[in-house]
Design an enzyme around this catalytic site. Structure first.
Site, PDB file in Angstrom:
ATOM      1  N   ASN A   1       0.754  -1.105  -0.097  1.00 37.69           N
ATOM      2  CA  ASN A   1      -0.026  -0.276   0.301  1.00 37.69           C
ATOM      3  C   ASN A   1       0.884   1.184   0.016  1.00 37.69           C
ATOM      4  O   ASN A   1       1.516   1.638   0.917  1.00 37.69           O
ATOM      5  CB  ASN A   1      -0.956  -0.070   1.355  1.00 37.69           C
ATOM      6  CG  ASN A   1      -1.423   1.319   1.493  1.00 37.69           C
ATOM      7  OD1 ASN A   1      -1.648   2.114   0.375  1.00 37.69           O
ATOM      8  ND2 ASN A   1      -2.023   1.348   2.738  1.00 37.69           N
TER       9      ASN A   1
ATOM     10  N   LYS B   1       0.148   4.448  -0.086  1.00 37.45           N
ATOM     11  CA  LYS B   1      -0.565   5.428   0.359  1.00 37.45           C
ATOM     12  C   LYS B   1      -0.128   6.726  -0.759  1.00 37.45           C
ATOM     13  O   LYS B   1      -0.039   6.412  -1.872  1.00 37.45           O
ATOM     14  CB  LYS B   1      -0.079   5.636   1.713  1.00 37.45           C
ATOM     15  CG  LYS B   1      -0.147   4.533   2.733  1.00 37.45           C
ATOM     16  CD  LYS B   1       0.186   4.542   3.972  1.00 37.45           C
ATOM     17  CE  LYS B   1      -0.013   3.470   4.773  1.00 37.45           C
ATOM     18  NZ  LYS B   1       0.320   3.455   6.152  1.00 37.45           N
TER      19      LYS B   1
ATOM     20  N   HIS C   1      -9.634   1.673   4.876  1.00 40.71           N
ATOM     21  CA  HIS C   1      -8.049   1.681   5.365  1.00 40.71           C
ATOM     22  C   HIS C   1      -8.433   2.627   6.498  1.00 40.71           C
ATOM     23  O   HIS C   1      -9.392   3.725   6.525  1.00 40.71           O
ATOM     24  CB  HIS C   1      -7.307   2.301   4.556  1.00 40.71           C
ATOM     25  CG  HIS C   1      -5.759   2.191   5.274  1.00 40.71           C
ATOM     26  ND1 HIS C   1      -5.377   3.332   6.024  1.00 40.71           N
ATOM     27  CD2 HIS C   1      -4.850   1.501   5.037  1.00 40.71           C
ATOM     28  CE1 HIS C   1      -4.200   2.823   6.637  1.00 40.71           C
ATOM     29  NE2 HIS C   1      -3.695   1.744   5.818  1.00 40.71           N
TER      30      HIS C   1
ATOM     31  N   GLU D   1      -6.760   5.056   7.885  1.00 43.96           N
ATOM     32  CA  GLU D   1      -6.581   6.563   7.437  1.00 43.96           C
ATOM     33  C   GLU D   1      -7.465   7.108   6.633  1.00 43.96           C
ATOM     34  O   GLU D   1      -7.897   8.253   6.760  1.00 43.96           O
ATOM     35  CB  GLU D   1      -5.077   6.684   6.615  1.00 43.96           C
ATOM     36  CG  GLU D   1      -4.047   6.206   7.209  1.00 43.96           C
ATOM     37  CD  GLU D   1      -2.751   5.690   6.669  1.00 43.96           C
ATOM     38  OE1 GLU D   1      -2.838   5.596   5.370  1.00 43.96           O
ATOM     39  OE2 GLU D   1      -1.891   5.209   7.316  1.00 43.96           O
TER      40      GLU D   1
ATOM     41  N   GLU E   1      -5.592  -4.529  10.655  1.00 47.49           N
ATOM     42  CA  GLU E   1      -4.550  -3.534  10.932  1.00 47.49           C
ATOM     43  C   GLU E   1      -4.936  -2.707  12.116  1.00 47.49           C
ATOM     44  O   GLU E   1      -5.639  -1.933  12.050  1.00 47.49           O
ATOM     45  CB  GLU E   1      -4.475  -2.710   9.753  1.00 47.49           C
ATOM     46  CG  GLU E   1      -4.215  -3.104   8.359  1.00 47.49           C
ATOM     47  CD  GLU E   1      -3.390  -2.209   7.440  1.00 47.49           C
ATOM     48  OE1 GLU E   1      -2.431  -2.508   6.680  1.00 47.49           O
ATOM     49  OE2 GLU E   1      -4.027  -1.093   7.124  1.00 47.49           O
TER      50      GLU E   1
ATOM     51  N   GLY F   1       2.459   2.152  10.684  1.00 50.26           N
ATOM     52  CA  GLY F   1       3.627   3.382  10.510  1.00 50.26           C
ATOM     53  C   GLY F   1       4.348   3.585  11.853  1.00 50.26           C
ATOM     54  O   GLY F   1       5.112   4.772  11.853  1.00 50.26           O
TER      55      GLY F   1
ATOM     56  N   SER G   1       3.213  -2.230  10.084  1.00 49.29           N
ATOM     57  CA  SER G   1       4.801  -2.200  10.538  1.00 49.29           C
ATOM     58  C   SER G   1       5.256  -3.564   9.916  1.00 49.29           C
ATOM     59  O   SER G   1       6.306  -4.100  10.546  1.00 49.29           O
ATOM     60  CB  SER G   1       5.271  -1.930  11.826  1.00 49.29           C
ATOM     61  OG  SER G   1       4.839  -0.673  12.093  1.00 49.29           O
TER      62      SER G   1
END
Ligand code: PGA
Length: 248
Positions: A9, A11, A94, A96, A166, A172, A212
């Site tokens: 991904n 991003k 996701h 985010e 996730e 991250g 991660s």
């Protein structure tokens, strides 16, 4: 038999030139592995990635879609557009997008249905915040995300969906969930899918872990019996690292 799926991904990283450079290097390193590999690229990079992976079985995916077929929706991209551009997967929900763009379970559900209609496989992301994990209600949280995401989706379509677990606190941050934490949640997700559908359906579905993931921890994650792949952010930006992850 579930074939593992490892997806990058990107991003909001890499312009089309940088995307092409990634593919050039990746192709030099690429060798067949036991997993299916996929890069989910920013929309404008999709043509460069599709072209860059020509001659390999590495697939291209998107990171977002709009659920309407077409119309006056300035700035949005439809499932048909993604399909025609060469995408076989698309990430939805996701964390985010849930956090910064207000994506709710209902929107995730509508997006997943729009993708399925065009033959694109949704990667549906679920996962709890640190606060929820500390309160011990992570299973309830993930279960309700799954119920929302799969509302009205037949078992025939459900098997085409991928679920990415996730935990937000591991994205991250360098703080990977322990293989046990990830494995336990992925087992719980499988049990929930049995409740929502049936054993055969749940058994066919790919469940990934994300947060991660790197070359150093991919093996122990993939060792967990209910984990069928990974969704990789940061480490997928580097062709050498991504190759090392798919060849774990
Ligand atoms: P990360 O991101 O690998 O950089 O933690 C994972 C993701 O958000 O999909």
């Amino acid at each position: 038999m579930r074939i593992p799926l490892i997806a990058g991904n990107w991003k909001m990283f890499k312009n089309p030139k940088e995307a092409a450079a990634f593919c050039k290097r990746f192709i030099e390193l690429y060798k067949d592995t036991d997993v299916q590999a996929l890069i989910c690229a920013p929309a404008v990079d999709i043509p460069a990635v599709v072209k860059g992976f020509e001659g390999t079985d590495v697939m291209t995916g998107a990171q977002n879609v709009y659920f309407e077929k077409e119309g006056a929706y300035t700035g949005e991209i439809s499932a048909d557009m993604l399909k025609t551009a060469g995408c076989s997967f698309c990430i939805v929900g996701h964390s985010e997008r849930r956090q910064y763009f207000g994506e709710t379970d209902e929107i995730v559900n509508r997006k997943a249905k729009a993708l399925l209609e065009e033959g694109i496989r949704p990667i549906i992301c679920v996962g709890e915040s640190e606060e929820i994990r500390v309160s011990g209600t992570q299973n309830d949280h993930v279960r309700s995300q799954l119920i929302g995401a799969f509302d009205g989706i037949s078992s025939e379509d459900a098997v085409k969906c991928v679920i990415a677990y996730e935990p937000i606190w591991a994205i991250g941050t360098g703080r990977v969930a322990t293989p046990e934490q990830a494995g336990d949640m992925c087992s719980f997700i499988r049990e929930t899918l049995i409740d929502l559908y049936d054993e055969d359906t749940a058994d066919e579905m790919i469940i990934q872990y994300g947060g991660s993931v790197k070359p150093e921890n991919i093996s122990e994650i993939m060792d967990m019996p209910e984990i069928d792949g990974a969704l990789v952010g940061g480490a997928s930006l580097d062709p050498d690292k991504f190759m090392a992850i798919i060849d774990f």
